[in-house]
Design a protein around this motif. Structure first.
Motif, PDB file in Angstrom:
ATOM      1  N   THR A 197      -0.777  14.809  37.941  1.00  0.00           N
ATOM      2  CA  THR A 197      -1.901  13.675  37.732  1.00  0.00           C
ATOM      3  C   THR A 197      -1.981  13.036  38.998  1.00  0.00           C
ATOM      4  OG1 THR A 197      -1.176  13.804  35.391  1.00  0.00           O
ATOM      5  CG2 THR A 197      -1.982  11.891  36.077  1.00  0.00           C
ATOM      6  N   SER A 205      -3.162   6.586  28.366  1.00  0.00           N
ATOM      7  CA  SER A 205      -3.552   7.574  27.927  1.00  0.00           C
ATOM      8  C   SER A 205      -5.044   8.068  28.311  1.00  0.00           C
ATOM      9  CB  SER A 205      -3.989   7.575  26.236  1.00  0.00           C
ATOM     10  OG  SER A 205      -4.951   6.396  26.114  1.00  0.00           O
ATOM     11  N   LEU A 211       1.646   3.838  32.117  1.00  0.00           N
ATOM     12  CA  LEU A 211       1.306   5.098  31.229  1.00  0.00           C
ATOM     13  C   LEU A 211       0.247   4.794  30.240  1.00  0.00           C
ATOM     14  CD1 LEU A 211       3.085   7.285  29.382  1.00  0.00           C
ATOM     15  CD2 LEU A 211       3.896   5.491  27.791  1.00  0.00           C
ATOM     16  N   GLY A 260       9.601   8.596  37.009  1.00  0.00           N
ATOM     17  CA  GLY A 260       9.363   8.056  35.505  1.00  0.00           C
ATOM     18  C   GLY A 260      10.506   7.270  35.189  1.00  0.00           C
ATOM     19  N   ASP A 280       5.716   1.859  31.007  1.00  0.00           N
ATOM     20  CA  ASP A 280       5.381   0.819  30.135  1.00  0.00           C
ATOM     21  C   ASP A 280       6.251  -0.497  30.742  1.00  0.00           C
ATOM     22  OD1 ASP A 280       4.638  -1.258  28.768  1.00  0.00           O
ATOM     23  OD2 ASP A 280       4.758  -0.126  26.755  1.00  0.00           O
ATOM     24  N   THR A 319       7.063  14.362  35.675  1.00  0.00           N
ATOM     25  CA  THR A 319       6.795  12.768  36.408  1.00  0.00           C
ATOM     26  C   THR A 319       5.748  12.325  36.568  1.00  0.00           C
ATOM     27  OG1 THR A 319       7.410  13.298  38.544  1.00  0.00           O
ATOM     28  CG2 THR A 319       9.459  13.077  37.108  1.00  0.00           C
ATOM     29  N   GLY A 320       4.740  13.026  36.549  1.00  0.00           N
ATOM     30  CA  GLY A 320       3.385  12.631  36.963  1.00  0.00           C
ATOM     31  C   GLY A 320       2.875  12.991  38.409  1.00  0.00           C
ATOM     32  N   SER A 334       6.080   5.861  37.760  1.00  0.00           N
ATOM     33  CA  SER A 334       4.981   6.508  37.109  1.00  0.00           C
ATOM     34  C   SER A 334       5.266   6.710  35.478  1.00  0.00           C
ATOM     35  CB  SER A 334       4.745   7.791  37.807  1.00  0.00           C
ATOM     36  OG  SER A 334       4.075   8.734  37.043  1.00  0.00           O
ATOM     37  N   LYS A 335       4.161   6.481  34.850  1.00  0.00           N
ATOM     38  CA  LYS A 335       4.113   6.847  33.408  1.00  0.00           C
ATOM     39  C   LYS A 335       5.208   5.511  32.841  1.00  0.00           C
ATOM     40  CE  LYS A 335       4.349  10.743  31.688  1.00  0.00           C
ATOM     41  NZ  LYS A 335       4.902  12.383  31.626  1.00  0.00           N
TER      42      LYS A 335
END
Ligand SMILES: Nc1ncnc2c1ncn2[C@@H]1O[C@H](COP(=O)(O)OP(=O)(O)O)[C@@H](O)[C@H]1O
Ligand SMILES: [Mg+2]
Length: 222
Positions: free
Chosen positions: A19, A178, A176, A112, A150, A15-16, A147-148
């Motif tokens: 990060t 890169s 989201l 997520g 769009d 789920t990030g 999180s992550k």
């Protein structure tokens, strides 16, 4: 003074969490001494740190599987000389998540873009409620982080609406992007890898909200 403690957790992998933990730790290290505790036995944060990309904090692997060892784990964290300890949690309801909820000033839950993520987050919030009941200080504060996602997609917007019905404050979202993956590949963080990116702006905004909560001001107040 013992350090303040920011825990990043959710009961689901991918789920990030890592990060968010690494990038927030780095952003918050601009103004304070930060230590990252990698409480996930998979050691993703530790491996990221060991790539030697110049992350501006200290880091240690400190998994906790046996609840009987929680007291030592807690003592190790609370005696760390940093101003802030960021704890990157494993994706399950293990001893580390329970112990971190007893310690934390702030609990961040990256969520997520799937209904499975929402369900896992609901379980994490049950653990949060239990921890608050066991404590007498009303802590930890919590922030749900989309999180992550769009946001241009219908799924993104639906999840965002669902988050607002979970009964905890919703923090600034992390898209989201890169650039987060690319920064991590070189052992770096987004503020060093792409300081003027939207991705870095998102981390800086979230770090400012977290810092305000840690200072004792509520989310949303000046
Ligand atoms: N905001 C994001 N945008 C794009 N990719 C992301 C983002 N956050 C995480 N990722 C990627 O998704 C994967 C899982 O992220 P990670 O932070 O390790 O999650 P967790 O710690 O919850 O398992 C990693 O490959 C990571 O690079
Ligand atoms: Mg992780």
């Amino acid at each position: 003074m013992p350090p303040q403690i920011l825990a990043v957790g959710n009961l689901k992998g991918g789920t990030g969490k890592t990060t968010l933990a690494v990038n927030l730790a780095a952003e918050l290290a601009g103004k304070r001494k930060v230590h990252l505790v990698d409480a996930d036995a998979q050691e993703s944060a530790t491996e990221w740190f060991q790539l030697d990309g110049g992350l501006p904090f200290t880091c240690e692997a400190l998994p906790l599987d046996d609840p009987g060892e929680a007291a030592g784990w807690i003592a190790r964290i609370t005696t760390n000389p940093a101003d802030l300890v960021v704890v990157d949690l494993p994706p399950h309801t293990g001893a580390a998540t329970a112990a971190a909820l007893i310690l934390a000033d702030l609990f961040l839950v990256p969520i997520g873009p799937s209904t499975l993520d929402i369900r896992a987050a609901a379980k994490a919030l049950d653990m949060l409620t239990e921890a608050r009941e066991a404590r007498e200080d009303g802590k930890p504060a919590a922030l749900l982080i989309l999180s992550k996602v769009d946001r241009r997609t219908a799924a993104g917007r639906e999840i965002e609406a669902a988050l607002h019905e979970m009964g905890e404050p919703v923090g600034p979202m992390v898209g989201l992007r890169s650039a987060f993956v690319d920064a991590a590949s070189g052992g770096s963080w987004i503020g060093a890898y792409a300081p003027r990116s939207v991705a870095h702006q998102e981390i800086a905004t979230l770090a400012a909200v977290a810092a305000r909560i840690l200072k004792g001001k509520k989310h949303g107040t000046a």
